[in-house]
Design an enzyme around this catalytic site. Structure first.
Site, PDB file in Angstrom:
ATOM      1  CD  GLU A  66      -2.726  -1.363   0.022  1.00 25.09           C
ATOM      2  OE1 GLU A  66      -2.980  -0.348  -0.670  1.00 25.09           O
ATOM      3  OE2 GLU A  66      -3.143  -2.490  -0.270  1.00 25.09           O
ATOM      4  CG  HIS A  69      -1.070   0.997  -4.399  1.00 25.90           C
ATOM      5  ND1 HIS A  69      -0.954   0.727  -5.740  1.00 25.90           N
ATOM      6  CD2 HIS A  69      -1.579  -0.134  -3.832  1.00 25.90           C
ATOM      7  CE1 HIS A  69      -1.367  -0.508  -5.979  1.00 25.90           C
ATOM      8  NE2 HIS A  69      -1.745  -1.049  -4.841  1.00 25.90           N
TER       9      HIS A  69
END
Length: 264
Positions: A66, A69
């Site tokens: 994550e 991202h």
């Protein structure tokens, strides 16, 4: 996993805390090192050590997935990413009630499948180009693939793994989970990173259809995995990639059996 959303971007000066690793992430690193050392030295219960080692390592990889991202989105124009705490590697910031906690845990426990379930909300309207928009989605599963290659390196470099078999088996299973996560997330399904990767290049009509399916995309993908034929095909792909990068499948299988300590 990244989600599409619209947020106002605040580009004011950000505090250092917005980029500093959280105490929870540092605690996970400490647990990884401690449980890995115990497994390597044969101290305590080997199965519990492997369970803690893999669980901590998998959660850390979820944070890194994550974070990848979020970092690309931040560099690409969405500075509000930092205000939402996504650059602190705090797993609680990537929380989605069902996708972040329940499904990933269940799938690792019963199926040996790494299912990244965190959620990074990105203001895609602030991203400077479609290429960068696609790169945001690409970054997460690419991180899992990089982690898999790094975890497999002791085996490919020919290190002696005959001693401390439980530790090496746990390491192999952790690498296997990274491969499953990569394969799943590169599937071009709406609601999955692979689908989000192609989304910016779709026509408006296709994007509308994509948005209707996206909330259910991951659940559809999970349902497909229950099909025996698709399940066999999925694992054959994962094991095939594992063979290409030098992952010993027997070690990964042994690691999975150790991880499921309650089944003995």
């Amino acid at each position: 996993m990244s989600y599409y959303g619209q947020f106002g971007s605040r580009t004011s000066r950000l505090p250092k805390e917005a980029f500093r690793p959280s105490a929870i992430f540092l605690g996970l690193l400490a647990l990884l090192v401690a449980s890995g050392w115990m497994a390597f030295e044969g101290y305590g219960n080997a199965r519990i050590n492997v369970f803690l080692f893999v669980a901590a390592g998998w959660t850390i990889s979820l944070c890194l997935h994550e974070y990848s991202h979020a970092l690309v989105a931040f560099k690409g124009g969405d500075h509000d990413i930092a205000h939402r705490g996504y650059l602190t590697l705090n797993p609680l910031k990537y929380t989605h009630p069902l996708l972040s906690i329940v499904l990933p845990l269940v799938f690792v426990l019963i199926g040996g499948i790494g299912l990244p379930g965190g959620a990074v909300w990105v203001n895609h309207g602030a991203i400077r180009s479609r290429f960068v928009d696609s790169l945001i989605s690409f970054a997460g599963p690419a991180m899992n693939l990089v982690l898999a290659i790094l975890l497999v390196m002791p085996f490919t470099l020919g290190l002696d793994t005959s001693g401390q078999p439980e530790f090496w088996a746990g390491l192999a299973f952790l690498a296997f989970l990274q491969l499953t996560a990569s394969v799943l997330n590169f599937v071009p399904m709406p609601g999955v990173d692979g689908g989000n990767l192609v989304y910016p290049w779709l026509s408006p009509q296709w994007q509308r259809g994509f948005n209707h399916v996206a909330p259910w995309g991951m659940l559809i993908l999970i349902a497909l995995l229950w099909s025996p034929r698709i399940n066999v095909w999925f694992f054959s792909v994962v094991y095939g990639i594992g063979d290409l990068i030098g992952l010993p499948s027997y070690q990964a299988d042994y690691g999975y059996s150790l991880f499921r300590f309650w089944s003995f």
